[in-house]
Design an enzyme around this catalytic site. Structure first.
Site, PDB file in Angstrom:
ATOM      1  N   HIS A 132       0.824  -1.222   0.000  1.00  0.00           N
ATOM      2  CA  HIS A 132       0.000   0.000   0.000  1.00  0.00           C
ATOM      3  C   HIS A 132       0.856   1.269   0.000  1.00  0.00           C
ATOM      4  O   HIS A 132       0.354   2.351  -0.317  1.00  0.00           O
ATOM      5  CB  HIS A 132      -0.979   0.004   1.188  1.00  0.00           C
ATOM      6  CG  HIS A 132      -0.345   0.254   2.525  1.00  0.00           C
ATOM      7  ND1 HIS A 132      -0.052  -0.763   3.414  1.00  0.00           N
ATOM      8  CD2 HIS A 132       0.047   1.391   3.134  1.00  0.00           C
ATOM      9  CE1 HIS A 132       0.476  -0.239   4.513  1.00  0.00           C
ATOM     10  NE2 HIS A 132       0.554   1.062   4.363  1.00  0.00           N
ATOM     11  N   ASP A 162       0.110  -7.741   1.417  1.00  0.00           N
ATOM     12  CA  ASP A 162       0.442  -6.319   1.462  1.00  0.00           C
ATOM     13  C   ASP A 162       1.956  -6.104   1.483  1.00  0.00           C
ATOM     14  O   ASP A 162       2.470  -5.290   2.258  1.00  0.00           O
ATOM     15  CB  ASP A 162      -0.218  -5.625   2.663  1.00  0.00           C
ATOM     16  CG  ASP A 162      -0.102  -4.100   2.584  1.00  0.00           C
ATOM     17  OD1 ASP A 162       0.001  -3.587   1.448  1.00  0.00           O
ATOM     18  OD2 ASP A 162      -0.086  -3.443   3.642  1.00  0.00           O
ATOM     19  N   SER A 235       4.902   2.220   7.988  1.00  0.00           N
ATOM     20  CA  SER A 235       4.557   1.065   7.162  1.00  0.00           C
ATOM     21  C   SER A 235       5.744   0.630   6.312  1.00  0.00           C
ATOM     22  O   SER A 235       6.359   1.440   5.620  1.00  0.00           O
ATOM     23  CB  SER A 235       3.380   1.393   6.245  1.00  0.00           C
ATOM     24  OG  SER A 235       2.205   1.589   6.990  1.00  0.00           O
ATOM     25  N   ILE A 299      -6.934 -24.743  -3.454  1.00  0.00           N
ATOM     26  CA  ILE A 299      -7.976 -25.766  -3.515  1.00  0.00           C
ATOM     27  C   ILE A 299      -9.224 -25.219  -4.189  1.00  0.00           C
ATOM     28  O   ILE A 299      -9.924 -25.944  -4.899  1.00  0.00           O
ATOM     29  CB  ILE A 299      -8.297 -26.289  -2.102  1.00  0.00           C
ATOM     30  CG1 ILE A 299      -7.090 -27.061  -1.546  1.00  0.00           C
ATOM     31  CG2 ILE A 299      -9.545 -27.167  -2.094  1.00  0.00           C
ATOM     32  CD1 ILE A 299      -7.237 -27.470  -0.090  1.00  0.00           C
ATOM     33  N   GLY A 300      -9.506 -23.938  -3.955  1.00  0.00           N
ATOM     34  CA  GLY A 300     -10.683 -23.335  -4.585  1.00  0.00           C
ATOM     35  C   GLY A 300     -11.869 -23.207  -3.672  1.00  0.00           C
ATOM     36  O   GLY A 300     -13.018 -23.283  -4.132  1.00  0.00           O
TER      37      GLY A 300
END
Length: 396
Positions: A132, A162, A235, A299-300
């Site tokens: 970000h 992130d 950050s 795996i979905g």
């Protein structure tokens, strides 16, 4: 007369001896240490030595050595973006202002700059920061500890954690030292190094408040929580231990208001910051450097932790399936919403974080066995993992 004086002296001496013996007896019973010190047996130095040992175990007086060890590898990041703005102007005529309000001016370009921090991971210029911090930037500059400014190129990003990897054209850089035992324990002293609010490199101290925190910001979360002050600009900076070794990448500040009660306005909590564990950060860095992006097995399906049984306080092991992505490996083997998954390749599943991390660590094309319960009936399914799609296509 002479005889009576001798008698009086004898009585006085006898009484003194009796009183002295009585005092000695009381001290030997109730204050033996005092008796030893009065005798000069050396117990007092031993007590002082014990006090010094206890003090030495309480921690160092200063963390300057840890800071000097880690600080050169922490950099300031300036990400510049071009944004489009369209200012609004009040209408001069009062009647038109009442009818039209404000008139829009022409669209103009505006250059914005966001501040962040980063950590040098290799002597040849790979820098890790938060995604970000650099999202949407068309110009990224890195300010090194020695005052040099370097232009940075984006090697790759991973929105799911992130994290982003930058490359600067510098050599012989001071790379951060990663903790040999990368785990963080609650109560460990930690130092947060970064560039809060753009005031320059700053160090704050605290402890590890908790581990394994989830904020529901992305699919892969296992945050270290700390009370070391982390503010805007921190950050991407370093969270190090008391030896100056990296244990995490500072990433977020908890900014959700909490109720003050009694009808008062909500208050902002203080002393709650989060960092990405260094093991996760290093794995993402290695994959981005090697492939340009992160490759994860998939795996979905989406999962949630199994709620405690009635009256129980401990959470049950395993996960419950809450969504099956159409045409995914899970859909192809008929995994269903509501299924309880208890084992992956014969090893018990602790919770949703455990399952996500384990499937992500497997290469696409790997066949795994899922075991669980469907309506209290045991089942086992063999699933061939594929590469996890981008978050926009999975809905995660």
């Amino acid at each position: 007369m002479h005889s009576s004086k001798l008698h009086a002296i004898a009585v006085f001496v006898a009484r003194s001896i009796v009183v002295g013996l009585a005092v000695a007896f009381v001290l030997s019973v109730f204050a033996p240490g005092l008796v030893d010190r009065l005798r000069g047996t050396g117990s007092a130095p031993a007590t002082m030595a014990g006090a010094q040992t206890s003090y030495a175990r309480s921690g160092p007086v200063s963390y300057a050595d840890a800071v000097s060890r880690a600080s050169p590898a922490v950099v300031n990041i300036y990400a510049n973006r071009v944004t489009m703005t369209r200012p609004a102007y009040p209408v001069s005529d009062p009647l038109s202002r009442r009818l039209l309000g404000y008139a829009l001016g022409p669209i103009r370009q505006q250059r914005d700059q966001s501040l962040g921090s980063g950590v040098i991971f290799s002597t040849d210029g790979y820098v890790l920061t938060n995604n970000h911090v650099i999202t949407g930037a068309d110009d990224i500059q890195v300010l090194l500890d020695d005052g040099r400014v370097a232009q940075a190129q984006v090697t790759g990003t991973d929105a799911e954690t992130d994290l982003a990897v930058l490359k600067i054209a510098e050599h012989n850089l001071p790379a951060i030292e990663v903790a040999g035992d990368a785990s963080a324990d609650v109560g460990d002293v930690v130092l947060a190094i970064g560039n809060p609010a753009g005031v320059g490199k700053t160090v704050t101290m605290g402890i590890v408040s908790a581990t394994g925190r989830q904020l529901n910001m992305s699919a892969y979360e296992d945050f270290i929580q700390t009370d070391a002050a982390i503010n805007a600009g921190n950050s991407g900076g370093a969270l190090v231990n008391a030896l100056g070794e990296l244990i995490g990448i500072n990433t977020a500040v908890y900014n959700k208001p909490i109720s003050s009660g009694l009808g008062r306005a909500p208050e902002m909590p203080e002393g709650i910051g989060f960092a990405i564990p260094v093991a996760t950060a290093k794995a993402v860095l290695d994959q981005i450097v090697k492939h340009g992006h992160v490759i994860r097995g998939w795996i979905g399906a989406d999962y949630a932790d199994i709620p405690p049984a009635n009256g129980a306080t401990a959470r049950q092991q395993g996960v419950v399936v809450v969504r099956v992505v159409p045409e995914s490996p899970a859909a192809q083997v008929d995994l269903q919403v509501g299924d309880l998954l208890l084992k992956l390749d014969g090893v018990a599943i602790a919770d949703q974080v455990d399952l996500r991390n384990r499937e992500a660590a497997l290469a696409p094309g790997t066949k795994v066995r899922l075991e669980g319960l469907r309506g209290n009936v045991p089942f086992a399914l063999d699933v061939v993992l594929v590469q996890r799609p981008a978050p926009s296509t999975t809905g995660a």
